[in-house]
Design an enzyme around this catalytic site. Structure first.
Site, PDB file in Angstrom:
ATOM      1  N   PRO A 291       0.841  -1.197   0.000  1.00 31.48           N
ATOM      2  CA  PRO A 291       0.000   0.000   0.000  1.00 31.48           C
ATOM      3  C   PRO A 291       0.875   1.247   0.000  1.00 31.48           C
ATOM      4  CG  PRO A 291       0.023  -1.018   2.176  1.00 31.48           C
ATOM      5  CD  PRO A 291       0.794  -1.927   1.275  1.00 31.48           C
ATOM      6  N   MET A 292       0.652   2.147  -0.953  1.00 33.93           N
ATOM      7  CA  MET A 292       1.489   3.340  -1.068  1.00 33.93           C
ATOM      8  C   MET A 292       0.602   4.554  -1.297  1.00 33.93           C
ATOM      9  SD  MET A 292       4.720   1.876  -3.291  1.00 33.93           S
ATOM     10  CE  MET A 292       3.722   0.875  -4.400  1.00 33.93           C
ATOM     11  N   MET A 293       0.659   5.485  -0.373  1.00 35.49           N
ATOM     12  CA  MET A 293      -0.183   6.677  -0.449  1.00 35.49           C
ATOM     13  C   MET A 293       0.077   7.447  -1.745  1.00 35.49           C
ATOM     14  SD  MET A 293      -2.152   6.692   2.161  1.00 35.49           S
ATOM     15  CE  MET A 293      -2.779   8.374   2.125  1.00 35.49           C
TER      16      MET A 293
ATOM     17  N   CYS B  31       3.386   2.728   9.444  1.00 36.09           N
ATOM     18  CA  CYS B  31       3.670   4.043   8.861  1.00 36.09           C
ATOM     19  C   CYS B  31       4.240   4.979   9.921  1.00 36.09           C
ATOM     20  CB  CYS B  31       2.399   4.638   8.259  1.00 36.09           C
ATOM     21  SG  CYS B  31       2.672   6.253   7.485  1.00 36.09           S
TER      22      CYS B  31
ATOM     23  N   ASN C  82       8.593  -7.389   3.658  1.00 30.79           N
ATOM     24  CA  ASN C  82       8.558  -6.157   2.874  1.00 30.79           C
ATOM     25  C   ASN C  82       9.820  -5.363   3.187  1.00 30.79           C
ATOM     26  OD1 ASN C  82       6.936  -3.012   3.334  1.00 30.79           O
ATOM     27  ND2 ASN C  82       7.483  -3.866   1.361  1.00 30.79           N
TER      28      ASN C  82
ATOM     29  N   GLY D 293      13.139  -3.421   0.698  1.00 32.41           N
ATOM     30  CA  GLY D 293      14.414  -3.667   0.038  1.00 32.41           C
ATOM     31  C   GLY D 293      14.437  -4.736  -1.030  1.00 32.41           C
TER      32      GLY D 293
ATOM     33  N   ARG E  19       8.070   0.405  -3.652  1.00 33.78           N
ATOM     34  CA  ARG E  19       8.504   1.345  -4.677  1.00 33.78           C
ATOM     35  C   ARG E  19       9.243   0.698  -5.829  1.00 33.78           C
ATOM     36  NH1 ARG E  19       6.693   3.554  -0.624  1.00 33.78           N
ATOM     37  NH2 ARG E  19       5.996   5.717  -0.600  1.00 33.78           N
TER      38      ARG E  19
END
Length: 332
Positions: free
Chosen positions: A12-14, A95, A211, A213, A234
């Site tokens: 999940p990435m804002m 977060c 999660n 790297g 990312r």
């Protein structure tokens, strides 16, 4: 090694993993589990649900990530998510942003395992809808600030697992709540994958995903020798073809070309354009498709310069692909 029972997930990435991004990622990786941007429980309960929760059926399996720390509000939001058809509801305990801390949720919840357990128990009870119980999972860090005690990390997991949570997505770094930006929190605290591996060894009945790297197929496969799944953030966004390579490596199938994959998105793009969605809201998620490839810069340039213009449509995507192909031929 047989990877077919392993989980490949996107983080999940804002501002990034919206519904358009997820549809694109689904084309790249048909077996991946896709996660929404984090949505606060209160927004789900009180806000515009179509805007916040709407998704395309092709996205399944798709997980809703919630933020919050009030069991009642999280329970309401989990029930709403289940009613909307999500396959999983995930609680954010990782977060580190100042805004999240001010609301007493995210990574700071790792200091309150009993509260997290109460939240999870309430969410699980509420997420039973129409004869099915939607799984409630937790995404967490190893600890916060200068806590470097594995036993404390495992104690957090044990407390939350006792409330009914069977799956933990472990961002294998600490979260620094003061002094580091969210970006720095993704890069500076050292990775300690061995903690997640040890957790899986000591708690084999739990499902553990790693999660942080992981940016190449061989790195993902190395993780999957120890845990149940990998989550890419990312790396998958900036180099989305990596998702497709991992899909083929883990689950089989034929490796498809970048242009072929993008053209498979055309029906969705044209349907969205017909609904009044601007092309730029979709193409911003595909800019990395030719990452590291000859012509990649031309691809990004054509889309970036043209997608915001009134009337921009699929022809611009074909123009970008043509510019990329021309540069690839020139470089050959």
């Amino acid at each position: 090694m047989n990877y077919k029972n392993k989980i490949l997930a996107t983080a999940p990435m804002m501002d990034w993993t919206d519904r358009h991004c997820r549809v694109f990622h689904r084309l790249l990786a048909p077996h991946a589990r896709l996660y929404t941007e984090m949505v606060h429980a209160n927004a789900v309960v009180l806000g515009n649900r179509e805007r916040l929760l709407g998704f395309d059926p092709v996205e399944h399996p798709v997980a809703l990530q919630l933020g919050g720390s009030e069991p009642q509000a999280l329970a309401q939001a989990a029930r709403i998510g289940a009613e909307w058809g999500y396959d999983e509801v995930n609680l954010n305990c990782g977060c580190p942003s100042d805004r999240v801390q001010a609301g007493r949720f995210g990574a700071c919840l790792m200091r309150e395992p009993a509260l997290v357990a109460d939240c999870v128990a309430a969410m699980i009870a509420a997420a039973a809808v129409d004869g099915r119980t939607v799984p409630v999972t937790v995404k967490c860090r190893l600890g916060v600030d200068d806590e470097h005690d594995y036993e404390r990390f495992r104690g957090f997991v044990d407390t939350v697992a006792a409330a009914g949570c069977g799956t933990f997505v472990v961002h294998a770094r600490n979260a620094w709540l003061q002094g580091l930006s969210p970006k720095e929190n993704r890069e500076i605290p050292p990775l300690r994958y061995e903690w997640a591996w040890r957790l899986k060894r000591e708690r084999p009945d739990l499902r553990v995903l790693v999660n942080g790297g992981v940016a190449a197929p061989d790195q993902a496969q190395a993780q999957l020798r120890h845990v149940d799944g990998v989550m890419l953030g990312r790396a998958a966004y900036h180099d989305p073809y990596l998702l497709h390579r991992l899909e083929v490596d883990l689950y089989g199938g034929e490796l498809r070309g970048r242009g072929e994959l993008l053209r498979a998105l055309r029906p969705y793009v044209e349907a969205q354009l017909a609904r009044g969605v601007a092309l730029k809201h979709i193409t911003r998620h595909v800019l990395g498709l030719f990452h590291g490839q000859p012509g990649g810069r031309a691809f990004r340039q054509v889309l970036s310069e043209g997608a915001h213009r009134p009337g921009a449509g699929w022809a611009l995507v074909e123009q970008a692909l043509a510019a990329t192909a021309a540069q690839r031929r020139a470089a050959a």
